[in-house]
Motif scaffolding. Structure first.
Motif, mmCIF file in Angstrom:
data_model
loop_
_atom_site.group_PDB
_atom_site.id
_atom_site.type_symbol
_atom_site.label_atom_id
_atom_site.label_comp_id
_atom_site.label_asym_id
_atom_site.label_seq_id
_atom_site.Cartn_x
_atom_site.Cartn_y
_atom_site.Cartn_z
ATOM 1 N N ASN A 42 0.808 -1.208 0.000
ATOM 2 C CA ASN A 42 0.000 0.000 0.000
ATOM 3 C C ASN A 42 0.844 1.262 0.000
ATOM 4 O OD1 ASN A 42 -2.341 -1.441 -0.014
ATOM 5 N ND2 ASN A 42 -2.683 -1.331 2.193
ATOM 6 N N ILE A 43 2.078 1.165 0.517
ATOM 7 C CA ILE A 43 2.969 2.311 0.569
ATOM 8 C C ILE A 43 3.850 2.293 -0.663
ATOM 9 C CG2 ILE A 43 4.786 3.455 1.872
ATOM 10 C CD1 ILE A 43 3.654 2.159 4.370
ATOM 11 N N VAL A 44 3.694 3.295 -1.514
ATOM 12 C CA VAL A 44 4.451 3.380 -2.751
ATOM 13 C C VAL A 44 5.895 3.752 -2.418
ATOM 14 C CG1 VAL A 44 4.659 4.573 -4.955
ATOM 15 C CG2 VAL A 44 2.405 4.095 -4.013
ATOM 16 N N GLU A 70 19.310 9.829 15.362
ATOM 17 C CA GLU A 70 19.051 8.388 15.262
ATOM 18 C C GLU A 70 17.614 8.114 15.690
ATOM 19 O OE1 GLU A 70 20.506 4.247 17.435
ATOM 20 O OE2 GLU A 70 21.829 6.004 17.429
ATOM 21 N N PHE A 71 16.861 7.484 14.818
ATOM 22 C CA PHE A 71 15.463 7.189 15.115
ATOM 23 C C PHE A 71 15.352 6.103 16.178
ATOM 24 C CE2 PHE A 71 11.726 4.447 14.052
ATOM 25 C CZ PHE A 71 10.738 5.318 14.477
ATOM 26 N N ILE A 72 14.441 6.326 17.141
ATOM 27 C CA ILE A 72 14.185 5.339 18.183
ATOM 28 C C ILE A 72 12.820 4.693 17.987
ATOM 29 C CG2 ILE A 72 13.898 4.959 20.663
ATOM 30 C CD1 ILE A 72 15.839 7.267 21.150
ATOM 31 N N ALA A 73 11.765 5.501 18.000
ATOM 32 C CA ALA A 73 10.409 4.958 17.853
ATOM 33 C C ALA A 73 9.450 6.091 17.525
ATOM 34 C CB ALA A 73 9.968 4.251 19.136
ATOM 35 N N ALA A 74 8.315 5.715 16.908
ATOM 36 C CA ALA A 74 7.263 6.686 16.602
ATOM 37 C C ALA A 74 6.111 6.507 17.574
ATOM 38 C CB ALA A 74 6.775 6.502 15.170
ATOM 39 N N ASN A 75 5.620 7.597 18.111
ATOM 40 C CA ASN A 75 4.452 7.546 18.977
ATOM 41 C C ASN A 75 3.179 7.535 18.143
ATOM 42 O OD1 ASN A 75 3.306 7.734 21.748
ATOM 43 N ND2 ASN A 75 2.380 9.586 20.914
ATOM 44 N N ASP A 76 3.183 8.348 17.096
ATOM 45 C CA ASP A 76 2.111 8.353 16.103
ATOM 46 C C ASP A 76 2.692 8.921 14.818
ATOM 47 O OD1 ASP A 76 2.206 11.131 16.530
ATOM 48 O OD2 ASP A 76 0.528 11.090 17.934
ATOM 49 N N GLY A 77 1.842 9.341 13.899
ATOM 50 C CA GLY A 77 2.358 9.803 12.619
ATOM 51 C C GLY A 77 3.195 11.055 12.684
ATOM 52 N N ASP A 78 2.917 11.936 13.654
ATOM 53 C CA ASP A 78 3.613 13.220 13.700
ATOM 54 C C ASP A 78 4.512 13.412 14.920
ATOM 55 O OD1 ASP A 78 1.907 13.993 15.879
ATOM 56 O OD2 ASP A 78 0.369 14.584 14.453
ATOM 57 N N THR A 79 4.683 12.387 15.729
ATOM 58 C CA THR A 79 5.502 12.495 16.934
ATOM 59 C C THR A 79 6.390 11.267 17.064
ATOM 60 O OG1 THR A 79 3.641 13.620 17.997
ATOM 61 C CG2 THR A 79 5.473 13.000 19.406
ATOM 62 N N ALA A 112 -5.149 6.854 11.907
ATOM 63 C CA ALA A 112 -4.044 7.090 12.839
ATOM 64 C C ALA A 112 -2.987 5.994 12.725
ATOM 65 C CB ALA A 112 -4.571 7.176 14.267
ATOM 66 N N GLU A 113 -3.445 4.749 12.656
ATOM 67 C CA GLU A 113 -2.507 3.632 12.579
ATOM 68 C C GLU A 113 -1.761 3.626 11.247
ATOM 69 O OE1 GLU A 113 -5.471 0.651 13.570
ATOM 70 O OE2 GLU A 113 -4.361 0.190 15.406
ATOM 71 N N ALA A 114 -2.440 4.014 10.178
ATOM 72 C CA ALA A 114 -1.789 4.069 8.863
ATOM 73 C C ALA A 114 -0.700 5.131 8.852
ATOM 74 C CB ALA A 114 -2.823 4.361 7.780
ATOM 75 N N ALA A 115 -0.984 6.280 9.474
ATOM 76 C CA ALA A 115 0.009 7.354 9.543
ATOM 77 C C ALA A 115 1.208 6.924 10.368
ATOM 78 C CB ALA A 115 -0.620 8.610 10.131
ATOM 79 N N LYS A 116 0.964 6.279 11.493
ATOM 80 C CA LYS A 116 2.067 5.807 12.335
ATOM 81 C C LYS A 116 2.882 4.749 11.607
ATOM 82 C CE LYS A 116 3.176 3.472 16.680
ATOM 83 N NZ LYS A 116 2.661 2.804 17.899
ATOM 84 N N GLN A 117 2.205 3.843 10.902
ATOM 85 C CA GLN A 117 2.905 2.784 10.170
ATOM 86 C C GLN A 117 3.821 3.377 9.102
ATOM 87 O OE1 GLN A 117 0.361 0.195 7.910
ATOM 88 N NE2 GLN A 117 2.054 -0.973 7.061
ATOM 89 N N LEU A 118 3.326 4.381 8.373
ATOM 90 C CA LEU A 118 4.121 4.995 7.317
ATOM 91 C C LEU A 118 5.346 5.688 7.906
ATOM 92 C CD1 LEU A 118 4.679 5.822 4.446
ATOM 93 C CD2 LEU A 118 2.993 7.652 4.675
ATOM 94 N N THR A 119 5.131 6.467 8.962
ATOM 95 C CA THR A 119 6.252 7.158 9.608
ATOM 96 C C THR A 119 7.275 6.159 10.137
ATOM 97 O OG1 THR A 119 4.977 9.133 10.219
ATOM 98 C CG2 THR A 119 6.872 8.591 11.595
ATOM 99 N N THR A 120 6.792 5.122 10.800
ATOM 100 C CA THR A 120 7.692 4.118 11.369
ATOM 101 C C THR A 120 8.484 3.405 10.286
ATOM 102 O OG1 THR A 120 6.209 3.755 13.258
ATOM 103 C CG2 THR A 120 7.817 2.027 12.769
ATOM 104 N N GLN A 121 7.800 2.988 9.229
ATOM 105 C CA GLN A 121 8.476 2.242 8.165
ATOM 106 C C GLN A 121 9.569 3.081 7.508
ATOM 107 O OE1 GLN A 121 5.973 0.276 5.235
ATOM 108 N NE2 GLN A 121 7.499 0.586 3.649
#
Length: 215
Positions: A42-44, A70-79, A112-121
């Motif tokens: 789903n993510i191009v 250095e990335f650690i973790a995403a709380n949601d899509g924008d944090t 919300a989950e889709a935004a977090k997934q995209l940011t995390t990936q």
């Protein structure tokens, strides 16, 4: 060579020639091989797209320099949490807002989950994660860093807006150097009715309204 053998040779040669001509001149079939339409596709790939907010543009508009983190973790899509100068820091993306995960309620808003997934990936797969501050305050009242984030040279802001998973909100001067660029990207997603924009009243002046999606 016997006459029988000659006939057999001629017949075999004719068959081979016919097959060869068929393979050369036959019309290609309209059928396409089956594709995997699972969630993982789903993510191009972001490398296949053209982005308008380059690191050079952002640095020129803000007058600031990129900072490696250095990335650690995403709380949601924008944090998210990052390590900067050996210290763990929380980061809030400037001027954009994604639907809330609502951890306290256990009921994430739509997308919300889709935004977090995209940011995390994107951040997990990145070779380079960089922050860029704007001209105003570098932190908010929650002591979070306020910054633009670049992932392998691509603006995370632009990716989220492009996918219709974020909206331009919380604009405060002078931390708005890229406001015009972000609003233009959002308008394109709105016109396509992507994700959060598929529901006209999902995003209102006071924020996201899940009940509009669930009607």
């Amino acid at each position: 060579m016997k006459l029988k053998d000659i006939k057999t040779l001629i017949t075999s040669g004719t068959i081979i020639l016919a097959v060869g001509l068929y393979l050369v001149f036959a019309k290609p079939t309209d059928e396409q091989p089956p594709t995997n339409d699972g969630a993982q596709n789903n993510i191009v790939s972001q490398e296949q797209k053209h982005y308008s907010i380059t690191p050079e543009l952002a640095m020129n508009e803000t007058g600031k320099q990129l900072i490696d983190v250095e990335f650690i973790a995403a709380n949601d899509g924008d944090t998210m949490s990052v390590k900067m100068d050996g210290q763990k820091q929380r980061v809030r993306l400037l001027m954009i807002d994604t639907p809330e995960m609502n951890y306290d309620k256990g009921d994430p808003m739509p997308y919300a989950e889709a935004a977090k997934q995209l940011t995390t990936q994107l951040l997990e797969d990145a070779k380079s994660v960089q922050l860029l501050f704007d001209k105003g305050p570098e932190t908010d009242k929650y002591d979070r860093l306020l910054a633009y984030v670049f992932v392998d040279g691509v603006s995370l802001h632009e990716v989220l807006l492009n996918e219709g998973l974020a909206a331009v909100r919380y604009v405060n001067k002078p931390n708005n150097s890229l406001e015009d660029e972000l609003r233009e990207i959002q308008q394109q997603a709105e016109a396509k009715k992507l994700n959060i924009w598929a529901y006209p009243n999902y995003l209102q002046r006071d924020g996201f309204h899940p009940e509009e999606v669930n009607k």
